[in-house]
Design a protein around this motif. Structure first.
Motif, PDB file in Angstrom:
ATOM      1  N   LEU A  51       0.795  -1.234   0.000  1.00 45.77           N
ATOM      2  CA  LEU A  51       0.000   0.000   0.000  1.00 45.77           C
ATOM      3  C   LEU A  51       0.834   1.294   0.000  1.00 45.77           C
ATOM      4  O   LEU A  51       0.488   2.226  -0.738  1.00 45.77           O
ATOM      5  CB  LEU A  51      -0.972   0.001   1.189  1.00 45.77           C
ATOM      6  CG  LEU A  51      -2.283  -0.761   0.942  1.00 45.77           C
ATOM      7  CD1 LEU A  51      -3.095  -0.880   2.225  1.00 45.77           C
ATOM      8  CD2 LEU A  51      -3.126  -0.072  -0.134  1.00 45.77           C
ATOM      9  N   PRO A  52       1.924   1.388   0.768  1.00 47.02           N
ATOM     10  CA  PRO A  52       2.635   2.683   0.756  1.00 47.02           C
ATOM     11  C   PRO A  52       3.049   3.140  -0.630  1.00 47.02           C
ATOM     12  O   PRO A  52       2.881   4.303  -0.991  1.00 47.02           O
ATOM     13  CB  PRO A  52       3.861   2.408   1.641  1.00 47.02           C
ATOM     14  CG  PRO A  52       3.440   1.314   2.549  1.00 47.02           C
ATOM     15  CD  PRO A  52       2.518   0.458   1.729  1.00 47.02           C
ATOM     16  N   SER A  53       3.603   2.227  -1.427  1.00 46.71           N
ATOM     17  CA  SER A  53       4.066   2.672  -2.750  1.00 46.71           C
ATOM     18  C   SER A  53       2.903   2.911  -3.704  1.00 46.71           C
ATOM     19  O   SER A  53       3.025   3.661  -4.662  1.00 46.71           O
ATOM     20  CB  SER A  53       5.048   1.662  -3.341  1.00 46.71           C
ATOM     21  OG  SER A  53       4.428   0.422  -3.491  1.00 46.71           O
ATOM     22  N   VAL A  55      -0.254   4.139  -2.782  1.00 47.45           N
ATOM     23  CA  VAL A  55      -0.981   5.385  -2.485  1.00 47.45           C
ATOM     24  C   VAL A  55      -0.065   6.606  -2.453  1.00 47.45           C
ATOM     25  O   VAL A  55      -0.524   7.727  -2.567  1.00 47.45           O
ATOM     26  CB  VAL A  55      -1.755   5.314  -1.134  1.00 47.45           C
ATOM     27  CG1 VAL A  55      -2.732   4.187  -1.121  1.00 47.45           C
ATOM     28  CG2 VAL A  55      -0.807   5.209   0.035  1.00 47.45           C
ATOM     29  N   SER A  56       1.254   6.338  -2.323  1.00 48.30           N
ATOM     30  CA  SER A  56       2.170   7.471  -2.196  1.00 48.30           C
ATOM     31  C   SER A  56       2.354   8.185  -3.516  1.00 48.30           C
ATOM     32  O   SER A  56       2.351   7.587  -4.579  1.00 48.30           O
ATOM     33  CB  SER A  56       3.511   6.964  -1.681  1.00 48.30           C
ATOM     34  OG  SER A  56       4.493   7.915  -1.884  1.00 48.30           O
ATOM     35  N   GLU A  57       2.588   9.493  -3.466  1.00 47.21           N
ATOM     36  CA  GLU A  57       2.881  10.254  -4.690  1.00 47.21           C
ATOM     37  C   GLU A  57       4.197   9.815  -5.283  1.00 47.21           C
ATOM     38  O   GLU A  57       4.388   9.804  -6.480  1.00 47.21           O
ATOM     39  CB  GLU A  57       2.970  11.740  -4.356  1.00 47.21           C
ATOM     40  CG  GLU A  57       1.640  12.359  -4.070  1.00 47.21           C
ATOM     41  CD  GLU A  57       1.805  13.780  -3.564  1.00 47.21           C
ATOM     42  OE1 GLU A  57       0.778  14.405  -3.325  1.00 47.21           O
ATOM     43  OE2 GLU A  57       2.943  14.237  -3.403  1.00 47.21           O
ATOM     44  N   LYS A 181      10.741  11.104   9.074  1.00 44.65           N
ATOM     45  CA  LYS A 181       9.877  10.095   8.447  1.00 44.65           C
ATOM     46  C   LYS A 181       8.890  10.747   7.476  1.00 44.65           C
ATOM     47  O   LYS A 181       8.672  10.274   6.378  1.00 44.65           O
ATOM     48  CB  LYS A 181       9.135   9.327   9.537  1.00 44.65           C
ATOM     49  CG  LYS A 181       8.421   8.116   9.000  1.00 44.65           C
ATOM     50  CD  LYS A 181       7.817   7.301  10.088  1.00 44.65           C
ATOM     51  CE  LYS A 181       8.819   6.330  10.660  1.00 44.65           C
ATOM     52  NZ  LYS A 181       8.211   5.438  11.663  1.00 44.65           N
ATOM     53  N   GLU A 182       8.310  11.880   7.902  1.00 45.35           N
ATOM     54  CA  GLU A 182       7.298  12.536   7.054  1.00 45.35           C
ATOM     55  C   GLU A 182       7.894  13.104   5.770  1.00 45.35           C
ATOM     56  O   GLU A 182       7.204  13.276   4.779  1.00 45.35           O
ATOM     57  CB  GLU A 182       6.617  13.659   7.835  1.00 45.35           C
ATOM     58  CG  GLU A 182       5.399  13.190   8.623  1.00 45.35           C
ATOM     59  CD  GLU A 182       4.518  14.357   9.006  1.00 45.35           C
ATOM     60  OE1 GLU A 182       3.678  14.745   8.188  1.00 45.35           O
ATOM     61  OE2 GLU A 182       4.697  14.882  10.119  1.00 45.35           O
ATOM     62  N   LEU A 198      15.495   9.266  -0.538  1.00 43.43           N
ATOM     63  CA  LEU A 198      15.053   8.059   0.139  1.00 43.43           C
ATOM     64  C   LEU A 198      15.500   8.117   1.604  1.00 43.43           C
ATOM     65  O   LEU A 198      16.034   7.185   2.160  1.00 43.43           O
ATOM     66  CB  LEU A 198      15.617   6.815  -0.565  1.00 43.43           C
ATOM     67  CG  LEU A 198      15.188   6.665  -2.025  1.00 43.43           C
ATOM     68  CD1 LEU A 198      15.834   5.468  -2.681  1.00 43.43           C
ATOM     69  CD2 LEU A 198      13.675   6.551  -2.135  1.00 43.43           C
ATOM     70  N   LYS A 220      20.529   7.504   0.231  1.00 43.26           N
ATOM     71  CA  LYS A 220      20.282   7.168  -1.174  1.00 43.26           C
ATOM     72  C   LYS A 220      19.289   8.148  -1.790  1.00 43.26           C
ATOM     73  O   LYS A 220      18.414   8.656  -1.094  1.00 43.26           O
ATOM     74  CB  LYS A 220      19.632   5.777  -1.275  1.00 43.26           C
ATOM     75  CG  LYS A 220      20.475   4.651  -0.800  1.00 43.26           C
ATOM     76  CD  LYS A 220      19.634   3.395  -0.864  1.00 43.26           C
ATOM     77  CE  LYS A 220      20.185   2.343   0.058  1.00 43.26           C
ATOM     78  NZ  LYS A 220      19.250   1.246   0.250  1.00 43.26           N
TER      79      LYS A 220
END
Lengths: 449, 178
Positions: A51-53, A55-57, A181-182, A198, A220
């Motif tokens: 899900l993170p990748s 829904v993430s922009e 983190k944000e 990253l 990175k």
């Protein structure tokens, strides 16, 4: 899911990091005995992973690769997308009328700043809104985003704030620190590419003609070349140039281990496997412009550039090709036929025997051109508007290593020029317009497989 | 032709990108939180790159990567198990074996997940977006939304279950058509 609700509640709590010791232990016992529960557990965990990748922009590496593969399939959705975009514009127009763009950052530090628009004179603590352009002609400005990302802008620079985790650098130089983190996934876009952090720090520079430079100082960074939908992962200490234009050419320059092994962090060492190597018998090197250095003890041999090895020691004129002191020239390589080229590497090494900081001849500075036909234009034509030579890339390793003092300059260097995606181009002739006193040891040209 | 090692960085990236998502799903299924999984993924990528020259053949990269990731998970577990509720090595090993079988090809699964995500009810969908896009903890979302952490957790839990059911149905329907 076939497992009952009580078991799945335990799974959910465990994978949310909320399970107590007793709950984790009970789930463990249940899973040992229940194959279905293990299946459901794995399915649930994998959704949480993907899900993170999705829904993430900032899409993952894989998304970009998949996007190129499936791009054609999206054509049928264009009418739907147009309707959707129109609807979104209609909806967003209300919010634009009713509210100002969101405040998502503020000026944290300002040092000796002069602004392009003199009416703008922000103070420390002033807020920065989405869409705001920051046009700094001189000095340094530190911007702190609400997500924790920090951008240090050096004048002259123009930066536009895109959203809480993205900005567009039109011109100039910016250092990004995105270790909260944000702020992970912070995107610094430039005219030629997107740099996606990253979780660490990098610096970016954009020249007036759009040539972008990226250097990773910590962690990175994912370099995304927009038109190509292709990505390149750069690690700490690595740097890369991206040429502007429709076909994105990347240049990676690295310092070596200063031995005859020519070891570099990621660039391969001089090779006999490349297309231009003299063992293949198809390539010729000539020097159409400039005067090569000669001595009573040796005469220059252009074939040292295609003998599959670099110099055997730090100051070896016999194994190097270089121009007479104070003069530059050009090197022409005829590959014998037009070839689809994937990558071109050049190597240099020079450390004076007695003068410790005399490394000027390690500096690689050239413009590389290509020509596909059988009758190459004169080397004198390069740079003229009607020239048939195609410029491939510009290399200046001093600029790359940000050499301010002689000892900043690595004594052994490699430069690798490659396309963001696919081939560099189809060429028979390659011409290096050399603008530095480089001791070249080898040039390798790799064919597209 | 270039030698196998002549372009190791490009080769590594290509191979890693090909199996990155499968590997992420695999690592996540062996650890209790996304944060744990991220840390282990980062360690795994670093080890893979450092030892890339030990890989005997590119076709074995995926299997090798899963092996390295499994080792990293177990090593992480040993470091953290004293103060965290992490499954024992025996169950992790069993899950790893079962996960490797399904984890080798996740492209269809991800495609189905995207499809299913679009079918979630708006409120569930919004909360999923908030939780995963902004990477917020349940407590932070609860504060932002003015809800209790338990109610947020329940909505997210129900959404994941709904997504899992939808993915299964979608993949089964695709299989029936094929």
């Amino acid at each position: 899911m076939k497992s009952d609700q009580e078991k799945m509640d335990l799974v959910g709590r465990y994978l949310a990091g909320e399970a107590s010791a007793a709950e984790a232990s009970r789930l463990e016992q249940l899973m040992f005995a229940d194959e279905q529960l293990r299946k459901d557990f794995l399915a649930y965990a994998r959704i949480d992973a993907f899900l993170p990748s999705i829904v993430s922009e900032s899409a993952s590496l894989v998304d970009f690769v998949q996007e190129t593969e499936t791009k054609k399939k999206f054509n049928r959705w264009i009418p739907v997308a147009v309707a959707l975009i129109c609807a979104l514009i209609w909806v967003s127009s209300f919010s634009l009328l009713t509210s100002e763009p969101a405040e998502i950052a503020h000026f944290e530090e300002l040092k000796n700043c002069r602004w392009i628009n003199e009416k703008e004179n922000p103070s420390v603590g002033d807020t920065i809104r989405v869409g705001q352009r920051i046009e700094l002609s001189k000095g340094q400005a530190k911007l702190l985003f609400d997500t924790g990302a920090v951008i240090e802008l050096k004048g002259p620079s123009i930066l536009e704030i895109r959203n809480k985790n993205a900005a567009f650098l039109t011109l100039g130089s910016a250092e990004v620190l995105a270790d909260s983190k944000e702020s992970q996934g912070f995107i610094l876009a430039t005219p030629s590419s997107n740099f996606i952090d990253l979780g660490t720090a990098f610096s970016a520079t954009v020249a007036p003609d759009g040539l972008s430079r990226l250097e990773v100082t910590q962690g990175k960074v994912n370099l995304i070349v927009e038109e190509d939908h292709d990505s390149h992962l750069l690690q700490q200490g690595e740097a890369i140039f991206v040429e502007p234009g429709a076909h994105k050419i990347l240049t990676r320059i690295e310092s070596g281990d200063e031995t005859d092994q020519f070891r570099f962090p990621t660039i391969s060492k001089p090779s006999t496997d490349d297309l231009a190597d003299q063992s293949k018998g198809g390539s010729q090197i000539t020097v159409p412009q400039g005067k090569l250095r000669t001595r009573p003890s040796f005469s220059p041999n252009p074939n040292v550039l295609i003998d599959g090895k670099g110099q055997s020691k730090q100051d070896s004129p016999q194994e190097s090709l270089f121009f007479e002191h104070g003069s530059f020239g050009s090197i022409l390589m005829d590959l014998g036929r037009a070839v689809s080229i994937r990558k071109i590497n050049s190597y240099s090494w020079h450390q004076h025997n007695r003068i410790g900081d005399h490394r000027v001849r390690a500096h690689q500075g050239y413009v590389l051109y290509g020509f596909a036909g059988n009758h190459p234009p004169s080397a004198k034509e390069i740079g003229s508007p009607n020239s048939e030579w195609v410029r491939i890339a510009r290399v200046n390793s001093d600029q790359f290593f940000q050499v301010h003092q002689k000892l900043d300059r690595p004594a052994q260097q490699a430069c690798s020029i490659f396309a963001s995606k696919g081939e560099l181009g189809n060429y028979r002739y390659l011409l290096w317009d050399v603008k530095a006193p480089t001791f070249f040891g080898e040039i390798d040209v790799y064919e597209t497989p | 032709m270039p030698s196998p090692k002549s372009d190791s960085h490009d080769s590594f990236l290509r191979l890693y990108v090909e199996c990155e998502e499968s590997l992420r799903g695999y690592v996540r299924s062996l650890l209790p939180t996304l944060e744990d999984a991220r840390e282990v993924m980062q360690n795994t990528a670093a080890v893979l790159w450092r030892k890339f020259d030990q890989l005997d053949h590119p076709k074995n990269f995926r299997r090798w990567a899963f092996g390295v990731a499994r080792f990293e998970v177990l090593s992480y577990r040993r470091d953290k198990a004293r103060d965290r509720h992490i499954f024992g090595e025996e169950l992790i090993t069993q899950l790893a074996q079962e996960s490797e079988k399904i984890g080798m090809d996740c492209d269809r699964e991800i495609k189905a997940l995207k499809f299913c995500l679009a079918k979630l009810p708006p409120k569930q969908s919004a909360l999923v977006q908030e939780a995963y896009d902004k990477d917020l903890k349940i407590k932070q979302i609860a504060e932002r939304e003015g809800r209790t952490p338990m109610s947020v957790y329940k909505v997210l839990h129900r959404a994941r279950i709904a997504l899992a059911d939808c993915i299964k149905e979608t993949l089964e329907a695709e299989g029936a058509k094929a």
